[in-house]
Write a protein that holds these residues in place. Sequence first.
Motif, PDB file in Angstrom:
ATOM      1  N   VAL A  24      30.866 -25.998  39.090  1.00 41.76           N
ATOM      2  CA  VAL A  24      31.900 -24.970  38.939  1.00 41.76           C
ATOM      3  C   VAL A  24      31.066 -23.639  40.071  1.00 41.76           C
ATOM      4  CG1 VAL A  24      32.870 -23.183  37.990  1.00 41.76           C
ATOM      5  CG2 VAL A  24      33.190 -25.704  37.189  1.00 41.76           C
ATOM      6  N   LEU A  25      29.621 -23.380  39.773  1.00 39.15           N
ATOM      7  CA  LEU A  25      29.081 -22.266  40.247  1.00 39.15           C
ATOM      8  C   LEU A  25      28.887 -22.724  41.720  1.00 39.15           C
ATOM      9  CD1 LEU A  25      26.692 -21.102  37.530  1.00 39.15           C
ATOM     10  CD2 LEU A  25      28.871 -19.940  38.401  1.00 39.15           C
ATOM     11  N   GLN A  26      28.588 -23.921  42.064  1.00 39.30           N
ATOM     12  CA  GLN A  26      28.296 -24.337  43.411  1.00 39.30           C
ATOM     13  C   GLN A  26      29.588 -24.268  44.448  1.00 39.30           C
ATOM     14  OE1 GLN A  26      26.175 -28.279  42.962  1.00 39.30           O
ATOM     15  NE2 GLN A  26      24.214 -26.915  43.214  1.00 39.30           N
ATOM     16  N   ARG A  27      30.705 -24.686  43.729  1.00 42.24           N
ATOM     17  CA  ARG A  27      31.882 -24.483  44.418  1.00 42.24           C
ATOM     18  C   ARG A  27      32.300 -22.997  44.684  1.00 42.24           C
ATOM     19  NH1 ARG A  27      37.633 -27.801  43.204  1.00 42.24           N
ATOM     20  NH2 ARG A  27      38.732 -27.002  44.767  1.00 42.24           N
ATOM     21  N   ALA A  28      32.369 -22.516  43.666  1.00 38.30           N
ATOM     22  CA  ALA A  28      32.382 -20.785  43.740  1.00 38.30           C
ATOM     23  C   ALA A  28      31.620 -20.066  44.907  1.00 38.30           C
ATOM     24  CB  ALA A  28      32.431 -20.312  42.500  1.00 38.30           C
ATOM     25  N   ALA A  29      30.365 -20.549  45.042  1.00 35.32           N
ATOM     26  CA  ALA A  29      29.519 -19.791  45.889  1.00 35.32           C
ATOM     27  C   ALA A  29      29.886 -20.437  47.297  1.00 35.32           C
ATOM     28  CB  ALA A  29      28.067 -20.352  45.445  1.00 35.32           C
ATOM     29  N   GLU A  31      32.675 -21.239  48.504  1.00 36.37           N
ATOM     30  CA  GLU A  31      33.868 -20.620  48.847  1.00 36.37           C
ATOM     31  C   GLU A  31      33.716 -19.111  49.022  1.00 36.37           C
ATOM     32  OE1 GLU A  31      36.754 -21.485  45.671  1.00 36.37           O
ATOM     33  OE2 GLU A  31      36.946 -23.756  46.221  1.00 36.37           O
ATOM     34  N   CYS A  32      32.857 -18.592  48.639  1.00 33.32           N
ATOM     35  CA  CYS A  32      32.593 -16.979  48.863  1.00 33.32           C
ATOM     36  C   CYS A  32      32.375 -16.890  50.171  1.00 33.32           C
ATOM     37  CB  CYS A  32      31.615 -16.320  47.923  1.00 33.32           C
ATOM     38  SG  CYS A  32      32.118 -16.366  46.178  1.00 33.32           S
ATOM     39  N   ARG A  33      32.505 -15.649  50.751  1.00 36.90           N
ATOM     40  CA  ARG A  33      32.463 -14.897  51.910  1.00 36.90           C
ATOM     41  C   ARG A  33      31.153 -14.421  51.729  1.00 36.90           C
ATOM     42  NH1 ARG A  33      36.437 -11.981  54.630  1.00 36.90           N
ATOM     43  NH2 ARG A  33      37.345 -11.570  52.922  1.00 36.90           N
ATOM     44  N   GLY A  51      25.034 -16.306  44.009  1.00 33.74           N
ATOM     45  CA  GLY A  51      24.080 -17.142  44.567  1.00 33.74           C
ATOM     46  C   GLY A  51      22.839 -17.260  43.695  1.00 33.74           C
ATOM     47  N   ARG A  52      22.393 -16.242  42.928  1.00 35.40           N
ATOM     48  CA  ARG A  52      21.339 -16.430  42.151  1.00 35.40           C
ATOM     49  C   ARG A  52      21.649 -17.147  40.858  1.00 35.40           C
ATOM     50  NH1 ARG A  52      20.315 -10.287  42.652  1.00 35.40           N
ATOM     51  NH2 ARG A  52      18.967  -9.873  44.381  1.00 35.40           N
ATOM     52  N   ALA A  93      33.682 -17.973  36.054  1.00 30.85           N
ATOM     53  CA  ALA A  93      33.607 -18.980  37.130  1.00 30.85           C
ATOM     54  C   ALA A  93      34.501 -20.152  36.546  1.00 30.85           C
ATOM     55  CB  ALA A  93      32.383 -19.446  37.587  1.00 30.85           C
ATOM     56  N   LEU A  94      34.381 -20.761  35.287  1.00 28.96           N
ATOM     57  CA  LEU A  94      34.807 -21.647  34.730  1.00 28.96           C
ATOM     58  C   LEU A  94      36.295 -21.257  34.590  1.00 28.96           C
ATOM     59  CD1 LEU A  94      32.344 -22.318  31.737  1.00 28.96           C
ATOM     60  CD2 LEU A  94      33.114 -24.120  33.944  1.00 28.96           C
ATOM     61  N   SER A  95      36.640 -20.198  34.255  1.00 30.16           N
ATOM     62  CA  SER A  95      38.239 -19.683  34.116  1.00 30.16           C
ATOM     63  C   SER A  95      38.864 -19.896  35.366  1.00 30.16           C
ATOM     64  CB  SER A  95      38.303 -18.273  33.493  1.00 30.16           C
ATOM     65  OG  SER A  95      37.930 -18.368  32.311  1.00 30.16           O
ATOM     66  N   ALA A  96      38.142 -19.553  36.522  1.00 30.28           N
ATOM     67  CA  ALA A  96      38.884 -19.680  37.894  1.00 30.28           C
ATOM     68  C   ALA A  96      38.999 -21.051  38.371  1.00 30.28           C
ATOM     69  CB  ALA A  96      37.707 -18.908  38.828  1.00 30.28           C
ATOM     70  N   CYS A  97      38.082 -21.991  37.711  1.00 29.12           N
ATOM     71  CA  CYS A  97      38.013 -23.320  38.006  1.00 29.12           C
ATOM     72  C   CYS A  97      39.605 -23.905  37.494  1.00 29.12           C
ATOM     73  CB  CYS A  97      37.090 -23.953  37.635  1.00 29.12           C
ATOM     74  SG  CYS A  97      37.128 -25.914  37.715  1.00 29.12           S
TER      75      CYS A  97
END
Length: 136
Positions: A24-29, A31-33, A51-52, A93-97
């Motif tokens: 989930v975090l990798q996908r969110a990262a 998708e970020c600009r 990222g961190r 991030a989990l909630s956004a997923c």
Amino acid sequence: MPIDDTLTISIDLAQDEVTLVVGVLQRAADECRAAAPSDTTGDQQTGITLGRLTAHWTDIAEHELHCAVVKLHGERLFTVPLTAEGWYQVRAALSACVAQLSGELDDSTPADAPDLERMYRALHLAHKIAETTNDR
């Protein structure tokens, strides 16, 4: 009363939960600009960035760093300590997923339906984190 981010909260997670968080975090990262250099201010070493946080969780999953790992009945359990802000970011991030996958339900056919199991696991883990961090 302000939240003291120096306090760490440890949560016990199964290996599949750690793997879910990393994904989930990798996908969110991804998708970020990135912010333009003129948009960034202050000390870059303070605070939690996506990222961190993603790198931190990747270290947990791949190298068993930043956590305690025990084997119980053939399964590895991870005790992961994070600050309240860190857990908040993971939960967000989990909630956004969950929101993204549930939004895809309306527009999908059974053949291309989003991964419902992943959505339910993310929802359950977000709830587990919320319960644990609210008890502190």
